[in-house]
Design a protein around this motif. Structure first.
Motif, short mmCIF file in Angstrom:
data_model
loop_
_atom_site.label_atom_id
_atom_site.label_comp_id
_atom_site.label_asym_id
_atom_site.label_seq_id
_atom_site.Cartn_x
_atom_site.Cartn_y
_atom_site.Cartn_z
N GLU A 1 53.03 -35.32 38.74
CA GLU A 1 53.73 -35.84 37.56
C GLU A 1 52.80 -36.79 36.81
O GLU A 1 52.12 -37.62 37.42
CB GLU A 1 55.02 -36.55 37.97
N CYS A 2 52.77 -36.63 35.48
CA CYS A 2 51.85 -37.41 34.64
C CYS A 2 52.61 -38.09 33.51
O CYS A 2 53.45 -37.45 32.85
CB CYS A 2 50.76 -36.49 34.08
N PHE A 3 52.33 -39.36 33.26
CA PHE A 3 53.03 -40.16 32.26
C PHE A 3 52.11 -40.51 31.09
O PHE A 3 50.91 -40.75 31.27
CB PHE A 3 53.54 -41.47 32.88
N ASP A 4 52.71 -40.56 29.88
CA ASP A 4 51.94 -40.96 28.69
C ASP A 4 52.86 -41.66 27.71
O ASP A 4 54.05 -41.35 27.61
CB ASP A 4 51.31 -39.72 28.03
N ASN A 5 52.31 -42.64 26.97
CA ASN A 5 53.05 -43.36 25.93
C ASN A 5 52.65 -42.87 24.55
O ASN A 5 51.54 -42.36 24.36
CB ASN A 5 52.74 -44.87 25.98
N SER A 6 53.54 -43.06 23.56
CA SER A 6 53.20 -42.75 22.18
C SER A 6 53.90 -43.75 21.27
O SER A 6 55.12 -43.86 21.28
CB SER A 6 53.63 -41.32 21.81
N ASN A 7 53.11 -44.52 20.48
CA ASN A 7 53.71 -45.47 19.53
C ASN A 7 52.80 -45.61 18.32
O ASN A 7 52.24 -46.65 18.07
CB ASN A 7 53.99 -46.83 20.17
N LEU A 8 52.65 -44.51 17.58
CA LEU A 8 51.74 -44.49 16.45
C LEU A 8 52.04 -45.63 15.48
O LEU A 8 53.17 -45.77 15.02
CB LEU A 8 51.84 -43.14 15.72
N GLN A 9 51.04 -46.47 15.23
CA GLN A 9 51.13 -47.61 14.32
C GLN A 9 52.25 -48.57 14.74
O GLN A 9 52.85 -49.25 13.92
CB GLN A 9 51.37 -47.12 12.88
N GLY A 10 52.55 -48.57 16.05
CA GLY A 10 53.52 -49.51 16.58
C GLY A 10 54.97 -49.16 16.29
O GLY A 10 55.87 -49.96 16.55
N THR A 11 55.25 -47.96 15.75
CA THR A 11 56.62 -47.60 15.40
C THR A 11 57.22 -46.66 16.42
O THR A 11 56.53 -45.83 17.02
CB THR A 11 56.66 -46.91 14.02
N THR A 12 58.54 -46.77 16.61
CA THR A 12 59.31 -45.87 17.47
C THR A 12 58.60 -45.58 18.79
O THR A 12 58.19 -44.44 19.03
CB THR A 12 59.59 -44.53 16.72
N PRO A 13 58.42 -46.57 19.67
CA PRO A 13 57.72 -46.31 20.93
C PRO A 13 58.52 -45.37 21.83
O PRO A 13 59.71 -45.57 22.06
CB PRO A 13 57.60 -47.70 21.56
N GLU B 1 59.74 -54.59 23.37
CA GLU B 1 59.69 -54.70 21.91
C GLU B 1 58.24 -54.66 21.45
O GLU B 1 57.39 -55.35 22.00
CB GLU B 1 60.35 -55.99 21.45
N GLY B 2 58.01 -53.84 20.43
CA GLY B 2 56.65 -53.75 19.89
C GLY B 2 55.76 -52.82 20.71
O GLY B 2 56.16 -52.29 21.74
N PRO B 3 54.50 -52.64 20.25
CA PRO B 3 53.57 -51.70 20.89
C PRO B 3 52.89 -52.28 22.14
O PRO B 3 51.74 -52.72 22.08
CB PRO B 3 52.56 -51.41 19.79
#
Length: 598
Positions: free
Chosen positions: A391-403, A429-431
């Protein structure tokens, strides 16, 4: 839910027709045919024992039932076929080969040409085939060109163009392959006589062509025209050479289809032969993926219909090893026991078994290769157990929006898409990538603990020391730290990080183990980015439409599901939006677009 559906079943007609099952998202998941719609559908809800788990899974997903009545069970088969082609429901059998076949066509034109194509457009000309391979098709085309003088150019040979001498004969004329209709050296009547003879070859009626050349040869010899007799003799020899290459079974067997099936638990293998004048003029073997443990007779009935439709077969006799339950009018099905027909059946079964053997060897080889890669990965990472579940995890919060974040799951080296998970970040809260990683890893394995689920053999984190440390903190809080191997994979140099080890591990760039980890990491990233875009589009759509009277959340979601993005909604024509949400709402949305223009 079952009680509500049982009430619906009681109101179904006892006529033949097609029934359709839809899930809670109103997506068609299964299409079936029946002699009695009511009896067939009620069987899904009246049995609890002896039903396979796949069917139970199907029943558990049914939210709505729809039906269409037909005049006969065969008409229901036609309807079922159309619904499956248009919607490809996930619980219906899947034909693994849907490629188009090559055809030969006599074009509708003055001095017709014979060309090959994969597009079936009846208005273009008279079609022959299909052919099971391009090689077989080209052999037939070459034979017609050797026996007859048929033009290969694409000149427009209208009467006016020929009379005005617009064209000059080409090399084909000087080689004797064409008689020069472009300059008027051959009239239309004699050309069409040759086309008629060529038509017999394309139909597979070689005996008519053979008798014609034999008659011409004897007539020429009787008139002492020995050069002309030799000319026809050479054509007969060409025809005989071609016939010797064809697999001739018995010249008394003609206009017959042969269809046989052999199957395993998950797949069926069907062979189809078309016989004309004792020769096999078409052969196709295909793999069918089972979805609900369908019986062989049901699969064969569906596949025979599909293959006969593809090949435009008009043969009235079908030989098979399993009874075909649904047939067109005046079509007979026979299961031969002795003689040449039995030998033909054996040949067809042999072809089906050969494909079965080939696919099983391929699958076993693929499994062995995947296991070999996992063994290499185990050695590369120096972990105790084979990493069957990763199992592999990744984050996505382009330009700090909608993490948001994602987790992908690979089982035995292959993507297990049912095990993929999306995460909305709730406590951060926040990136903040590190805090987000701790949250999603904690939530994932806390839930597995609560549900007594199966833990992975390896956890991967997309990132370096920081993300890995955060994931480890989550495991420590759940008392799982040290029980499951966990690593971080950094993008820049593809470095592998272990917990509490300041120095990264560098694996050979050519290692299949590293390539698998890269594939898993990239898939996690893709899955996270896709989810992030969807979330961002929804937020943008809600922001732009909030406050507009008459446009609610359901309408916004419906628009987004249809158009996929806010940009496409803005660019969509009024008529398309109106069709989807109605004229009044379309005018409101159009008003948004007009304001933007101003």
């Amino acid at each position: 839910m079952y009680d509500r559906l049982k009430e619906v079943v009681q109101r179904l007609p006892e006529s033949p027709g097609v029934y359709r099952f839809y899930n809670d998202e109103d997506v068609l998941i299964y299409v079936g045919k029946a002699k009695s719609i009511k009896k067939r559908v009620s069987s899904y809800f009246s049995k609890s024992t002896g039903v396979n788990r796949k069917t139970l899974k199907l029943v558990s997903e049914i939210e709505r039932i729809d039906f269409t009545v037909s005049n006969s069970e065969f008409d229901a088969l036609l309807l079922e076929n159309n619904f499956i082609k248009q919607n490809q429901p996930k619980y219906n059998i899947l034909l693994k080969d849907d490629k188009t076949f090559p055809y030969l066509v006599i074009l509708k034109e003055r001095f017709p040409r014979i060309i090959y194509t994969r597009k079936y457009l009846p208005k273009q000309g008279e079609y022959f085939g299909p052919f099971s391979s391009v090689v077989a098709m080209k052999n037939v085309l070459e034979l017609t060109r050797k026996l007859y003088s048929i033009r290969t150019c694409n000149l427009l040979l209208s009467e006016a163009n020929v009379e005005q001498k617009k064209f000059k004969v080409c090399l084909e004329y000087h080689l004797g392959n064409c008689k020069g209709p472009c300059e008027g050296y051959q009239d239309e009547k004699s050309y069409l006589e040759e086309i008629e003879q060529a038509r017999n070859i394309l139909k597979g009626n070689l005996s008519i062509v053979y008798n014609h050349f034999t008659s011409q040869m004897k007539t020429a010899a009787g008139n002492m025209e020995f050069e002309r007799a030799h000319f026809y003799k050479e054509k007969l020899e060409t025809l005989e050479r071609f016939q010797s290459k064809s697999l001739v079974v018995n010249k008394d067997l003609t206009d017959i289809d042969v269809c046989t099936i052999t199957s395993t638990e998950s797949y069926a293998y069907v062979n189809y032969l078309m016989i004309r004048e004792g020769a096999i003029i078409f052969s196709k073997t295909m793999e069918v993926k089972k979805k609900l443990d369908e019986p062989d007779d049901e699969i064969l009935s569906f596949t025979v219909f599909e293959l006969r439709e593809q090949t435009h077969s008009q043969n009235k006799l079908i030989l098979s090893n399993v009874a075909i339950t649904l047939l067109e009018d005046k079509v007979e099905n026979v299961i031969p026991q002795i003689g040449d027909k039995k030998k033909l059946l054996a040949l067809s079964i042999k072809n089906a078994l050969e494909l079965k053997r080939e696919r099983e060897i391929f699958r076993e080889g693929k499994k062995s290769k995947q296991k070999e890669v996992l063994l290499i990965l185990q050695k590369d990472l120096q972990i105790q157990h084979l990493p069957n579940i990763i199992e592999c995890f990744d984050n996505s919060n382009l330009q700090g929006t909608t993490p948001v974040a994602s987790m992908v799951r690979f089982v035995d080296g292959k993507a297990d898409k049912k095990g993929y998970r999306h995460f909305n970040i709730k406590t951060v809260e926040g990136p903040d990538d590190f805090a987000s990683m701790k949250e999603i890893v904690g939530r994932r394995y806390k839930r597995i603990q609560e549900e007594a689920g199966k833990l992975p053999d390896l956890i991967m984190v997309d990132g370096g020391k920081g993300q890995l440390s955060s994931a480890c903190e989550a495991l420590k809080e759940l008392n799982l730290y040290g029980q499951i191997p966990i690593i971080g994979i950094a993008k820049r140099l593809e470095e592998i990080y272990y917990p509490e080890d300041p120095l990264p591990l560098h694996i050979s760039k050519k290692s299949p183990g590293l390539l698998l980890m890269q594939q898993i990491r990239d898939e996690a990233h893709r899955f996270a980015i896709t989810f992030h875009r969807q979330k961002r589009s929804k937020v943008q759509l809600k922001t732009e439409m909030e406050g507009l009277e008459g446009i609610g959340q359901k309408t916004s979601v419906k628009l987004l599901q249809h158009f996929k993005s806010v940009k496409k909604i803005k660019e969509a024509p009024f008529e398309e939006i109106e069709k989807l949400v109605g004229r009044k709402k379309a005018e409101i949305i159009l008003g948004i677009k007009e304001k933007e223009v101003k």
